[in-house]
Design a protein around this motif. Sequence first.
Motif, short mmCIF file in Angstrom:
data_model
loop_
_atom_site.label_atom_id
_atom_site.label_comp_id
_atom_site.label_asym_id
_atom_site.label_seq_id
_atom_site.Cartn_x
_atom_site.Cartn_y
_atom_site.Cartn_z
N SER A 1 70.79 85.33 -5.93
CA SER A 1 69.56 84.66 -5.48
C SER A 1 68.37 85.56 -5.77
CB SER A 1 69.65 84.32 -3.99
OG SER A 1 69.81 85.50 -3.24
N ASP B 1 56.93 82.17 0.14
CA ASP B 1 58.03 82.92 -0.45
C ASP B 1 59.35 82.29 -0.03
OD1 ASP B 1 56.27 84.72 -1.59
OD2 ASP B 1 56.40 86.13 0.08
N VAL B 2 60.13 81.84 -1.02
CA VAL B 2 61.41 81.21 -0.76
C VAL B 2 62.47 81.85 -1.64
CG1 VAL B 2 60.46 78.98 -0.02
CG2 VAL B 2 60.98 79.36 -2.43
N SER B 3 63.71 81.71 -1.25
CA SER B 3 64.82 82.22 -2.03
C SER B 3 65.35 81.10 -2.92
CB SER B 3 65.92 82.72 -1.10
OG SER B 3 67.03 83.15 -1.84
N SER C 1 54.85 78.29 4.08
CA SER C 1 55.96 78.99 3.44
C SER C 1 55.67 79.14 1.95
CB SER C 1 57.27 78.23 3.63
OG SER C 1 57.60 78.16 4.99
N LYS D 1 61.69 81.36 6.67
CA LYS D 1 60.69 81.25 7.73
C LYS D 1 60.96 80.04 8.63
CE LYS D 1 55.67 81.55 8.14
NZ LYS D 1 54.42 81.61 7.38
N GLN E 1 68.31 79.76 -5.22
CA GLN E 1 69.74 80.00 -5.35
C GLN E 1 70.34 79.01 -6.33
OE1 GLN E 1 71.22 79.79 -1.31
NE2 GLN E 1 70.34 81.78 -0.80
N ALA F 1 60.77 85.68 -11.55
CA ALA F 1 62.12 86.11 -11.15
C ALA F 1 63.03 86.01 -12.36
CB ALA F 1 62.65 85.25 -10.02
N ASP G 1 64.15 78.46 2.70
CA ASP G 1 62.96 78.93 3.38
C ASP G 1 63.40 79.62 4.66
OD1 ASP G 1 60.50 79.34 4.58
OD2 ASP G 1 60.10 77.22 4.94
N LYS H 1 57.67 83.02 -5.44
CA LYS H 1 56.46 82.66 -4.73
C LYS H 1 56.00 81.28 -5.20
CE LYS H 1 53.40 85.73 -3.48
NZ LYS H 1 53.45 85.53 -2.04
N LEU I 1 66.51 75.81 -2.69
CA LEU I 1 65.47 76.72 -2.21
C LEU I 1 65.74 76.95 -0.74
CD1 LEU I 1 62.12 75.31 -3.69
CD2 LEU I 1 63.51 77.19 -4.56
N VAL J 1 63.91 85.90 -4.83
CA VAL J 1 62.76 85.40 -4.09
C VAL J 1 61.67 85.02 -5.08
CG1 VAL J 1 60.97 86.00 -2.41
CG2 VAL J 1 63.31 86.78 -2.07
#
Length: 193
Positions: free
Chosen positions: A186, A176-178, A174, A131, A180, A65, A129, A190, A127, A188
Motif C-alpha cells: 500500500s 491523505d489516503v492509503s 480527508s 481519519k 491498496q 506514489a 481513509d 494525496k 482507498l 499513501v
Amino acid sequence: MSMRFTAKARRGMVALAVVTGLAVGAAACGGGGDDDKKPQSSSSASRTGGSQPDPQEGQSKDPIAELKGPSGLLLQITSAVRDSGGFVTVNGALKNDSGSEAVIPSALSGNETEIMNNGLSLGGATLVDAKSKKRYYVLRDTEGRPLTTTGFSTIKAGESIDVFLQFPAPPASSTDVSFQLPLFPSGVIKISG
C-alpha cells in the motif's frame, strides 16, 4: 460504525453515482473550456473500453506514489483528483520493469464475483481513509463493470499502459489516503481538488 448495504441498495447507489458523474462530465464537456487543450489518445480509449476518462487528465510528470508488485510490475500513481460529482479519479501508469513479458495477475481484479465476471481489471483496488475509518471500493457502472482500466492481460518488457480508477470521494477533510491493490504494497497518496 459499520455500514452494510443490500446488493439492490448498492446498485442503486452506484447507478446514482454514475448518473451524477455523467451529468457533471456532460456539463464540463459542453463548456468549451480547457478540454480543448489536450488531444484524446485513441490508443488509450481502445485499451480502456472507449468512454472512460482520459488517464492523462490532471496528471503531473512525477509520481505521487510508486508501488512495486509481482513479476516486475510497477504502478506509478501520478494524480488523485477529487471532482465536484463526489468521485476521486486516480491516474497513473502500470509499467513492466522486467526483462520479459509480464502476465497481469487475476488477483488485481479482486475477489468479487461481479467484477471478476467482467474480465481483468484493477477492480480490486481500494482507498482507505484512516481519519474516518472507511474503505472505498472502485465504483461500478449499472452493469457491474468496474470504473477502472480494463482489457489488458499482458505488458511487454519495458512498456507501460496508462491506467485510471474511480472511487467514491472521502470527506473533503480527508486528503491523505492509503491506496491498496492486491499483490502490491500500500502507499499513501494525496487527493487534490
